[in-house]
Design a protein around this motif. Sequence first.
Motif, PDB file in Angstrom:
ATOM      1  N   UNK A  87       0.882  -1.175   0.000  1.00  0.00           N
ATOM      2  CA  UNK A  87       0.000   0.000   0.000  1.00  0.00           C
ATOM      3  C   UNK A  87       0.917   1.221   0.000  1.00  0.00           C
ATOM      4  N   UNK A  88       1.027   1.884  -1.130  1.00  0.00           N
ATOM      5  CA  UNK A  88       1.972   2.990  -1.292  1.00  0.00           C
ATOM      6  C   UNK A  88       1.463   4.292  -0.690  1.00  0.00           C
ATOM      7  N   UNK A  89       0.164   4.588  -0.842  1.00  0.00           N
ATOM      8  CA  UNK A  89      -0.368   5.920  -0.549  1.00  0.00           C
ATOM      9  C   UNK A  89      -0.091   6.439   0.858  1.00  0.00           C
ATOM     10  N   UNK A  90      -0.050   5.604   1.926  1.00  0.00           N
ATOM     11  CA  UNK A  90       0.211   6.198   3.239  1.00  0.00           C
ATOM     12  C   UNK A  90       1.608   6.832   3.367  1.00  0.00           C
ATOM     13  N   UNK A  91       2.574   6.315   2.614  1.00  0.00           N
ATOM     14  CA  UNK A  91       3.936   6.836   2.753  1.00  0.00           C
ATOM     15  C   UNK A  91       4.086   8.265   2.232  1.00  0.00           C
ATOM     16  N   UNK A  92       3.712   8.571   0.984  1.00  0.00           N
ATOM     17  CA  UNK A  92       3.883   9.963   0.543  1.00  0.00           C
ATOM     18  C   UNK A  92       3.003  10.954   1.314  1.00  0.00           C
ATOM     19  N   UNK A  93       1.814  10.512   1.723  1.00  0.00           N
ATOM     20  CA  UNK A  93       0.954  11.405   2.513  1.00  0.00           C
ATOM     21  C   UNK A  93       1.599  11.690   3.860  1.00  0.00           C
ATOM     22  N   UNK A  94       2.116  10.640   4.501  1.00  0.00           N
ATOM     23  CA  UNK A  94       2.813  10.823   5.778  1.00  0.00           C
ATOM     24  C   UNK A  94       4.031  11.717   5.607  1.00  0.00           C
ATOM     25  N   UNK A  95       4.792  11.513   4.549  1.00  0.00           N
ATOM     26  CA  UNK A  95       5.976  12.352   4.316  1.00  0.00           C
ATOM     27  C   UNK A  95       5.594  13.825   4.155  1.00  0.00           C
ATOM     28  N   UNK A  96       4.493  14.092   3.465  1.00  0.00           N
ATOM     29  CA  UNK A  96       4.049  15.482   3.289  1.00  0.00           C
ATOM     30  C   UNK A  96       3.656  16.099   4.630  1.00  0.00           C
ATOM     31  N   UNK A  97       2.917  15.343   5.441  1.00  0.00           N
ATOM     32  CA  UNK A  97       2.503  15.841   6.766  1.00  0.00           C
ATOM     33  C   UNK A  97       3.731  16.084   7.639  1.00  0.00           C
ATOM     34  N   UNK A  98       4.660  15.154   7.659  1.00  0.00           N
ATOM     35  CA  UNK A  98       5.848  15.276   8.508  1.00  0.00           C
ATOM     36  C   UNK A  98       6.756  16.406   8.016  1.00  0.00           C
ATOM     37  N   UNK A  99       6.840  16.599   6.717  1.00  0.00           N
ATOM     38  CA  UNK A  99       7.628  17.729   6.195  1.00  0.00           C
ATOM     39  C   UNK A  99       7.014  19.050   6.654  1.00  0.00           C
ATOM     40  N   UNK A 100       5.690  19.145   6.599  1.00  0.00           N
ATOM     41  CA  UNK A 100       5.009  20.365   7.058  1.00  0.00           C
ATOM     42  C   UNK A 100       5.219  20.551   8.562  1.00  0.00           C
ATOM     43  N   UNK A 101       5.112  19.463   9.325  1.00  0.00           N
ATOM     44  CA  UNK A 101       5.337  19.550  10.781  1.00  0.00           C
ATOM     45  C   UNK A 101       6.747  20.005  11.106  1.00  0.00           C
ATOM     46  N   UNK A 102       7.712  19.488  10.366  1.00  0.00           N
ATOM     47  CA  UNK A 102       9.114  19.860  10.605  1.00  0.00           C
ATOM     48  C   UNK A 102       9.333  21.339  10.292  1.00  0.00           C
ATOM     49  N   UNK A 103       8.775  21.806   9.180  1.00  0.00           N
ATOM     50  CA  UNK A 103       8.886  23.227   8.841  1.00  0.00           C
ATOM     51  C   UNK A 103       8.200  24.072   9.908  1.00  0.00           C
ATOM     52  N   UNK A 104       7.052  23.608  10.358  1.00  0.00           N
ATOM     53  CA  UNK A 104       6.314  24.342  11.381  1.00  0.00           C
ATOM     54  C   UNK A 104       7.089  24.375  12.694  1.00  0.00           C
ATOM     55  N   UNK A 105       7.707  23.264  13.046  1.00  0.00           N
ATOM     56  CA  UNK A 105       8.509  23.168  14.267  1.00  0.00           C
ATOM     57  C   UNK A 105       9.598  24.245  14.278  1.00  0.00           C
ATOM     58  N   UNK A 106      10.342  24.326  13.175  1.00  0.00           N
ATOM     59  CA  UNK A 106      11.430  25.298  13.114  1.00  0.00           C
ATOM     60  C   UNK A 106      10.927  26.731  12.978  1.00  0.00           C
ATOM     61  N   UNK A 107       9.777  26.913  12.320  1.00  0.00           N
ATOM     62  CA  UNK A 107       9.181  28.257  12.262  1.00  0.00           C
ATOM     63  C   UNK A 107       8.778  28.709  13.663  1.00  0.00           C
ATOM     64  N   UNK A 108       8.260  27.786  14.468  1.00  0.00           N
ATOM     65  CA  UNK A 108       7.899  28.111  15.846  1.00  0.00           C
ATOM     66  C   UNK A 108       9.117  28.463  16.680  1.00  0.00           C
ATOM     67  N   UNK A 109      10.175  27.682  16.526  1.00  0.00           N
ATOM     68  CA  UNK A 109      11.415  27.983  17.264  1.00  0.00           C
ATOM     69  C   UNK A 109      11.969  29.355  16.888  1.00  0.00           C
ATOM     70  N   UNK A 110      11.812  29.714  15.614  1.00  0.00           N
ATOM     71  CA  UNK A 110      12.324  30.992  15.117  1.00  0.00           C
ATOM     72  C   UNK A 110      11.382  32.153  15.416  1.00  0.00           C
ATOM     73  N   UNK A 111      10.174  31.851  15.897  1.00  0.00           N
ATOM     74  CA  UNK A 111       9.204  32.911  16.179  1.00  0.00           C
ATOM     75  C   UNK A 111       8.502  33.440  14.947  1.00  0.00           C
ATOM     76  N   UNK A 112       8.567  32.702  13.840  1.00  0.00           N
ATOM     77  CA  UNK A 112       7.934  33.124  12.585  1.00  0.00           C
ATOM     78  C   UNK A 112       6.454  32.726  12.617  1.00  0.00           C
ATOM     79  N   UNK A 113       5.672  33.451  13.409  1.00  0.00           N
ATOM     80  CA  UNK A 113       4.264  33.111  13.585  1.00  0.00           C
ATOM     81  C   UNK A 113       3.455  33.256  12.307  1.00  0.00           C
ATOM     82  N   UNK A 114       3.902  34.118  11.382  1.00  0.00           N
ATOM     83  CA  UNK A 114       3.230  34.275  10.095  1.00  0.00           C
ATOM     84  C   UNK A 114       3.204  32.954   9.321  1.00  0.00           C
ATOM     85  N   UNK A 115       4.187  32.074   9.563  1.00  0.00           N
ATOM     86  CA  UNK A 115       4.239  30.760   8.926  1.00  0.00           C
ATOM     87  C   UNK A 115       3.752  29.662   9.883  1.00  0.00           C
ATOM     88  N   UNK A 116       4.133  29.776  11.131  1.00  0.00           N
ATOM     89  CA  UNK A 116       3.848  28.743  12.128  1.00  0.00           C
ATOM     90  C   UNK A 116       2.338  28.496  12.316  1.00  0.00           C
TER      91      UNK A 116
END
Length: 135
Positions: A75-104
Amino acid sequence: MRSDATHRTTPTGWTLRAVVSAHVVAIVGQPVFAGAYLTGDFDSLRWHAVGADVVTSIGYLQVIVAAVVWIRLRQVWPFPVTMAVVAAETAQYFAGLDGALWLHIPLGVMTVAALVVLFIAVWRRPLPRREARDA
């Protein structure tokens, strides 16, 4: 003709469901802690930071489980969907650390929505092993 057993969710599929469910529970707490912080409960910022670590850790675990689902169940579909969610979470994590609330903040809303849609998708139908010819 396939038997009913071939359409049942496998233990690997149940593992994905469990991890995605834990991920949703953890991520739903994040706006609650952020909102409490914004109303003046400054201790909630610490809980928001701890929650970010928990959410991110579960997300990385979900990547591993989704890869196993891809390999074992074909079942391929869960992997790319999970990767997209985790990539967004990772970007959000670092935006939060940086105080970039406009993105976070907007990325947080989109991430919660995407994870809820993924939750619905993994619970909506069985996650059986696909036949090699169906892959």
